[in-house]
Design an enzyme around this catalytic site. Structure first.
Site, PDB file in Angstrom:
ATOM      1  N   CYS A 164       0.856  -1.266   0.021  1.00 41.89           N
ATOM      2  CA  CYS A 164       0.071  -0.045  -0.136  1.00 41.89           C
ATOM      3  C   CYS A 164       0.860   1.227   0.194  1.00 41.89           C
ATOM      4  CB  CYS A 164      -0.806  -0.173   1.297  1.00 41.89           C
ATOM      5  SG  CYS A 164      -2.025  -1.531   1.234  1.00 41.89           S
ATOM      6  N   HIS A 197      -2.320   8.134   5.859  1.00 46.73           N
ATOM      7  CA  HIS A 197      -2.636   6.664   5.392  1.00 46.73           C
ATOM      8  C   HIS A 197      -4.200   6.294   5.867  1.00 46.73           C
ATOM      9  CE1 HIS A 197      -1.839   2.874   3.714  1.00 46.73           C
ATOM     10  NE2 HIS A 197      -1.878   2.251   5.019  1.00 46.73           N
ATOM     11  N   GLU A 199      -0.822   5.571  13.468  1.00 45.18           N
ATOM     12  CA  GLU A 199      -0.447   6.847  12.918  1.00 45.18           C
ATOM     13  C   GLU A 199      -0.861   7.789  13.595  1.00 45.18           C
ATOM     14  OE1 GLU A 199      -1.171   8.385   8.435  1.00 45.18           O
ATOM     15  OE2 GLU A 199      -2.391   7.193   9.113  1.00 45.18           O
ATOM     16  N   LYS A 242      -9.447   8.302   2.439  1.00 44.34           N
ATOM     17  CA  LYS A 242      -9.968   6.899   2.527  1.00 44.34           C
ATOM     18  C   LYS A 242     -11.554   6.801   3.035  1.00 44.34           C
ATOM     19  CE  LYS A 242      -5.512   4.540   2.317  1.00 44.34           C
ATOM     20  NZ  LYS A 242      -4.431   5.671   2.400  1.00 44.34           N
ATOM     21  N   HIS A 280      -9.704   2.331   0.456  1.00 41.77           N
ATOM     22  CA  HIS A 280      -8.284   2.145   0.374  1.00 41.77           C
ATOM     23  C   HIS A 280      -8.022   1.551  -1.165  1.00 41.77           C
ATOM     24  CE1 HIS A 280      -4.231   1.410   1.033  1.00 41.77           C
ATOM     25  NE2 HIS A 280      -4.335   0.710   1.989  1.00 41.77           N
ATOM     26  N   PHE A 323       2.081  -3.440   4.368  1.00 46.05           N
ATOM     27  CA  PHE A 323       2.161  -4.557   4.865  1.00 46.05           C
ATOM     28  C   PHE A 323       3.782  -4.817   4.652  1.00 46.05           C
ATOM     29  CE2 PHE A 323      -1.918  -7.106   4.194  1.00 46.05           C
ATOM     30  CZ  PHE A 323      -2.630  -6.242   5.049  1.00 46.05           C
TER      31      PHE A 323
END
Length: 416
Positions: free
Chosen positions: A168, A308, A319, A338, A343, A403
């Site tokens: 991502c 994010h 975050e 998002k 996402h 990830f």
């Protein structure tokens, strides 16, 4: 060091195709999340996603204007999204009929997953009908670097040609690597971004097995709710974002429109867990500080952060803690687009860099939608809840985490 600016942008997204159409919907707080018939018919646990709407009306995904239908059959939808977004960006930058040195124009467009649905379909074909029924276009249709390949072929761009794959964080890393290629003199112009087309039974089943996805099937538009106590996972989406990056003096010399400068790029690794970030978000914090140091800026210089912010438990909290530690008390605000787009995985960082650039251009920051019951840790930090707001933005920071513990941050600023 050579300065790098943004001279063109293109987007394919669940909230619209074309930067102005998508931006208008983002500022209006419109959601691109909806029920997906394929997922509903398969009785998937998660039946919602963000998918570009195909059609011929303005703002819809209409690839026929860019790629001949017969050639579309040779591209996974992930690749097609990237090519269409790149076409808008290239035209926006005035490079569609570029007569300069095309060996100095490169492409850096990647994907987090690539042609997952094409692989799935061909696995079924192989198991059902045998190897003779596999198309000779199967491999080039789905491998991740083919978005960059098709873009370079379409426009004759013969400079560096790469495809970053960092889950991502792909879109942000693709932009950052493009910046460095220009800074180090390997190119004068780079077409950069990310694309993703993994919404489908196999992709959704995989993320569902991890219990990573929202199952708010009865209310898709409010399913993505970063930092809200009611969040239950992220919403998978697809599309593409592409930016044209250019060395500043080169852009000025050809009279290009300049949106903003990419002033800093930072990256880091969590070294913690294959999917979960450290609870204190220290890996992301290091990426943010690296980007600020690269830009020779301080946290107090940042006006807006595009998070994010995926609407997951651990990710949101890590975050938030990292951002509050760095930017608490500076007056900066943060939001997650998002909450409207879902996402976009490997395309997210590029799409969100576009939104940051438009926030700088227009002096308005998008909202975090569906934030009605924020987690206690938010405190008085401004997450721009539920409505965009006017605000001067000279410096914006965009975060993308993936990830494997891979992190990327970009600093964009108004050109002085």
């Amino acid at each position: 060091m050579r300065r790098v600016v943004i001279t063109g942008m293109g987007i394919v997204s669940p909230v619209g195709c074309g930067i102005e159409h998508a931006w208008k919907n983002i500022l209006a707080g419109k959601s691109g999340i909806r029920k997906v018939p394929e997922l509903e018919e398969a009785e998937m646990v998660c039946q919602i996603a963000g998918v570009p709407v195909r059609g011929t009306e303005p703002g819809m995904f209409n690839p026929d204007t860019v790629v001949e239908p017969r050639d579309q059959r040779k591209m996974d939808k992930c690749i097609l999204y990237g090519v269409v977004a790149a076409d808008e960006a290239v035209r926006d930058a005035g490079l569609d009929n570029y007569t300069g040195d095309k060996e100095r124009v490169g492409v850096s467009v990647g994907s987090g997953i690539g042609g997952l649905n094409t692989i799935y379909e061909n696995c079924i074909e192989l198991a059902t009908n045998g190897p003779r029924h596999i198309s000779p276009f199967f491999i080039p249709k789905c491998i991740i670097n083919m978005a960059a390949g098709h873009i370079s072929i379409k426009y004759g761009f013969k400079g560096p040609n790469i495809a970053t794959v960092t889950a991502c964080a792909t879109g942000a890393h693709s932009i950052g690597e493009g910046v460095r290629l220009i800074q180090h003199g390997d190119a004068d112009i780079m077409v950069c971004g990310g694309c993703e087309g993994a919404v489908g039974k196999i992709g959704v089943a995989g993320f569902s097995a991890m219990k990573a996805l929202s199952t708010r099937n009865d209310d898709p538009e409010t399913a993505s709710r970063p930092w809200d106590k009611g969040r239950d996972g992220f919403v998978m989406s697809e599309g593409a974002g592409v930016l044209v990056l250019e060395e500043y003096e080169h852009a000025v010399a050809r009279g290009a429109k300049i949106y903003a400068e990419v002033a800093g790029y930072g990256l880091s690794g969590d070294a913690h867990h294959i999917t979960a970030p450290a609870e204190n978000g220290e890996g992301g914090a290091r990426a943010m500080m690296a980007a600020l140091n690269d830009a020779d800026l301080k946290p107090s210089d940042v006006d807006y952060i595009n998070a994010h912010g995926t609407s997951t438990g651990l990710g949101d909290m890590g975050e938030l803690i990292a951002v509050k530690n760095l930017f608490g008390g500076t007056g900066a605000c943060m939001s997650s687009t998002k909450s409207m787009t879902g996402h976009l995985l490997g395309a997210a960082g590029a799409v969100e860099a576009i939104f940051c650039t438009l926030a700088i251009r227009d002096g308005i920051v998008p909202a975090t939608m569906n934030l009605h019951d924020p987690v206690d840790e938010v405190g008085d930090f401004d997450l721009v809840p539920n409505a965009a707001k006017k605000r001067k933005v000279d410096v914006a920071l965009s975060n993308s985490f993936g990830f494997g513990g891979t992190n990327a941050s970009l600093v964009l600023k108004k050109v002085q």
